[in-house]
Design an enzyme around this catalytic site. Structure first.
Site, PDB file in Angstrom:
ATOM      1  N   HIS A 175       0.397  -2.065  -3.868  1.00  0.00           N
ATOM      2  CA  HIS A 175       1.487  -2.323  -2.937  1.00  0.00           C
ATOM      3  C   HIS A 175       2.533  -1.225  -3.089  1.00  0.00           C
ATOM      4  O   HIS A 175       2.689  -0.643  -4.167  1.00  0.00           O
ATOM      5  CB  HIS A 175       2.143  -3.670  -3.235  1.00  0.00           C
ATOM      6  CG  HIS A 175       1.264  -4.842  -2.944  1.00  0.00           C
ATOM      7  ND1 HIS A 175       1.775  -6.077  -2.606  1.00  0.00           N
ATOM      8  CD2 HIS A 175      -0.079  -4.987  -2.928  1.00  0.00           C
ATOM      9  CE1 HIS A 175       0.780  -6.925  -2.406  1.00  0.00           C
ATOM     10  NE2 HIS A 175      -0.362  -6.282  -2.608  1.00  0.00           N
ATOM     11  N   ALA A 176       3.238  -0.944  -2.028  1.00  0.00           N
ATOM     12  CA  ALA A 176       4.342   0.017  -2.102  1.00  0.00           C
ATOM     13  C   ALA A 176       5.438  -0.525  -3.011  1.00  0.00           C
ATOM     14  O   ALA A 176       5.741  -1.725  -2.989  1.00  0.00           O
ATOM     15  CB  ALA A 176       4.892   0.290  -0.708  1.00  0.00           C
TER      16      ALA A 176
END
Length: 213
Positions: A89-90
């Site tokens: 995930h960012a």
């Protein structure tokens, strides 16, 4: 002795003549274009899956930008998982929640992590090990059972634990240098077959004497 047939789906034949379906030559059963695996690399599982690529690397989606590359003569035990880059995930924002994946207009171009995961040649990955995105595992390394691997594992290192750390190296530095220079896994098949006694017994001088000119 002759080498196992790299074109066989099931390379192990039991004494009764039946194939051991829990072990496969991985290159023969993987169709995911993002999953590149060399000849003679095998994987084993007590409950053989229908889709080996999805079983071993569940986040390696065809068409994603990252690749999982595994060399020749690797050995992959039951329960091993490759958690590839598309699983990430960012983390730059205030939340790690992947809002774009729920919007078809944004989903196609959304991939915060695109690092390849690369496994060298003659690597043994033990029971239940987990290989994280972007890992680089050197030739001849041993990944202990249950290890969680990130970053770089040097050639011929033995790593265990979570996070995985180096316990020791399998050979001395000069021996490792010789092995990396020999690259026996790239030799012609008939020469590797002749070298089997040296490989099994650990006779580096014998292996060196068989090296192609």
């Amino acid at each position: 002795m002759p080498l196992p047939d790299p074109s066989a789906r099931h390379p192990i034949i039991l004494p009764d003549g039946s194939p051991h379906t829990g072990t496969v030559m991985l290159a023969r059963v993987v169709e995911n274009p993002n999953f590149n695996v060399g000849d003679y690399t095998y994987a084993s599982d007590f409950a053989p899956p229908q889709d080996w690529a999805a079983h071993l690397a569940p986040y390696l989606f065809p068409g994603a930008r990252e690749r999982l590359k595994i060399g020749r003569f690797c050995q992959i035990a039951h329960g091993v998982k490759f958690i590839t880059a598309s699983a990430n995930h960012a983390q730059e924002g205030l939340s790690c929640y992947p809002f774009p994946v729920f919007d078809p207009a944004q989903m196609a171009g959304f991939q915060p992590d695109t690092r390849d995961t690369i496994i060298g040649h003659d690597v043994w990955i033990g029971y239940g090990a987990m290989i994280l995105p972007g890992a680089r595992i050197g030739d001849g390394a041993v990944i202990g059972a249950g290890a969680v691997v990130r970053g770089t594992v040097p050639p011929y290192a033995i790593v265990t634990g979570n996070p995985a750390s180096i316990v020791r190296h399998r050979f001395s530095k000069p021996q490792i240098a010789r092995l990396l220079a020999l690259k026996w896994w790239d030799w012609p098949v008939e020469l590797i077959s002749r070298a089997e006694p040296a490989l099994v017994s650990g006779d580096l001088d014998m292996l060196d004497s068989l090296a192609p000119d």
